[in-house]
Enzyme design. Sequence first.
Site, PDB file in Angstrom:
ATOM      1  N   ARG A   1       0.830  -1.220   0.000  1.00  0.00           N
ATOM      2  CA  ARG A   1       0.000   0.000   0.000  1.00  0.00           C
ATOM      3  C   ARG A   1       0.862   1.268   0.000  1.00  0.00           C
ATOM      4  O   ARG A   1       0.426   2.306  -0.494  1.00  0.00           O
ATOM      5  CB  ARG A   1      -0.957  -0.028   1.202  1.00  0.00           C
ATOM      6  CG  ARG A   1      -2.021   1.100   1.203  1.00  0.00           C
ATOM      7  CD  ARG A   1      -3.075   0.834   2.271  1.00  0.00           C
ATOM      8  NE  ARG A   1      -4.147   1.818   2.300  1.00  0.00           N
ATOM      9  CZ  ARG A   1      -4.247   2.808   3.197  1.00  0.00           C
ATOM     10  NH1 ARG A   1      -3.318   2.950   4.133  1.00  0.00           N
ATOM     11  NH2 ARG A   1      -5.260   3.654   3.164  1.00  0.00           N
TER      12      ARG A   1
ATOM     13  N   ILE B   1      -7.119   7.774  -0.556  1.00  0.00           N
ATOM     14  CA  ILE B   1      -7.014   6.326  -0.702  1.00  0.00           C
ATOM     15  C   ILE B   1      -7.880   5.782   0.437  1.00  0.00           C
ATOM     16  O   ILE B   1      -7.780   6.245   1.576  1.00  0.00           O
ATOM     17  CB  ILE B   1      -5.550   5.834  -0.602  1.00  0.00           C
ATOM     18  CG1 ILE B   1      -5.437   4.308  -0.718  1.00  0.00           C
ATOM     19  CG2 ILE B   1      -4.847   6.305   0.651  1.00  0.00           C
ATOM     20  CD1 ILE B   1      -3.963   3.810  -0.829  1.00  0.00           C
ATOM     21  N   SER B   2      -8.774   4.834   0.126  1.00  0.00           N
ATOM     22  CA  SER B   2      -9.721   4.362   1.138  1.00  0.00           C
ATOM     23  C   SER B   2      -9.002   3.678   2.293  1.00  0.00           C
ATOM     24  O   SER B   2      -7.901   3.148   2.133  1.00  0.00           O
ATOM     25  CB  SER B   2     -10.717   3.387   0.523  1.00  0.00           C
ATOM     26  OG  SER B   2     -11.408   3.987  -0.537  1.00  0.00           O
ATOM     27  N   GLN B   3      -9.677   3.670   3.438  1.00  0.00           N
ATOM     28  CA  GLN B   3      -9.174   2.972   4.631  1.00  0.00           C
ATOM     29  C   GLN B   3      -9.069   1.470   4.316  1.00  0.00           C
ATOM     30  O   GLN B   3      -9.980   0.908   3.699  1.00  0.00           O
ATOM     31  CB  GLN B   3     -10.204   3.216   5.732  1.00  0.00           C
ATOM     32  CG  GLN B   3      -9.860   2.615   7.056  1.00  0.00           C
ATOM     33  CD  GLN B   3     -10.991   2.812   8.071  1.00  0.00           C
ATOM     34  OE1 GLN B   3     -11.961   3.529   7.806  1.00  0.00           O
ATOM     35  NE2 GLN B   3     -10.859   2.173   9.199  1.00  0.00           N
TER      36      GLN B   3
END
Length: 219
Positions: free
Chosen positions: A42, A68-70
Amino acid sequence: MSVHHRGIGMTSARTRDRLVSRLREAGIRNASVLEAIRQIPRHLFVDEALAHRAYEDTALPIGFNQTISQPYTVARMTELLLEQGARRILEVGTGSGYQTAVLCSLAHEVYSVERIDPLLKSARRCLQEIGLRNYRLHHSDGSLGWPEYAPYDAIIVTAAAAELPHALLNQLVPGGTLVAPVGTSDRQELIRVRLTPEGIEQEKLEMANFVPLVHGASH
Ligand code: SAH
């Protein structure tokens, strides 16, 4: 799955294991999803200045007022999306490309659309760098889906619309699944829609917190 990337030291492997344990504690059960999260680097999908926070379970800024999503959200949506098995997936809102990478490692083909071109370009570079190949990216307004390659077994929307974008339902196979956040900026719910022989079946799942789905592609 084989994922190639810049050298990651032991510290980083441990950090990723810690994230996976955290997601398991938070209720993620699907072992393949957890393994994909453990494998995908990530930190390559965020700005270098934020790389040290990449394995925290939190959304991070990626520029252009987007995030950026959790990791929990990525894991949960992927789990919901794949429950029925899905070979061809459409993603609306490529953003950093991280969710795309997780999907690529679990599905046969991933189609992803993004309205902000520089984000799409950077996502493309990241996906190339980690050696994934089973995706197609496109610069367009994803609220219209991507008709050219429809129908899809599953559709994931990673930005919130006030109402479910119905154009997307027309691009699902019979029996297909759509997962999307629906609501306003301060109150959204994650919903799952299934196209069953009896009609459209809709479940409300949990509260969510996404950036808004914006109509039209930007240049
Ligand atoms: N899955 C991404 C989430 C990024 S945030 C990630 O984890 O990085 C949501 C993204 O949806 C943003 O990049 C935003 O630009 C994009 N988006 C918003 N409205 C859109 C639309 N109508 N069509 C395509 N992309 C859209």
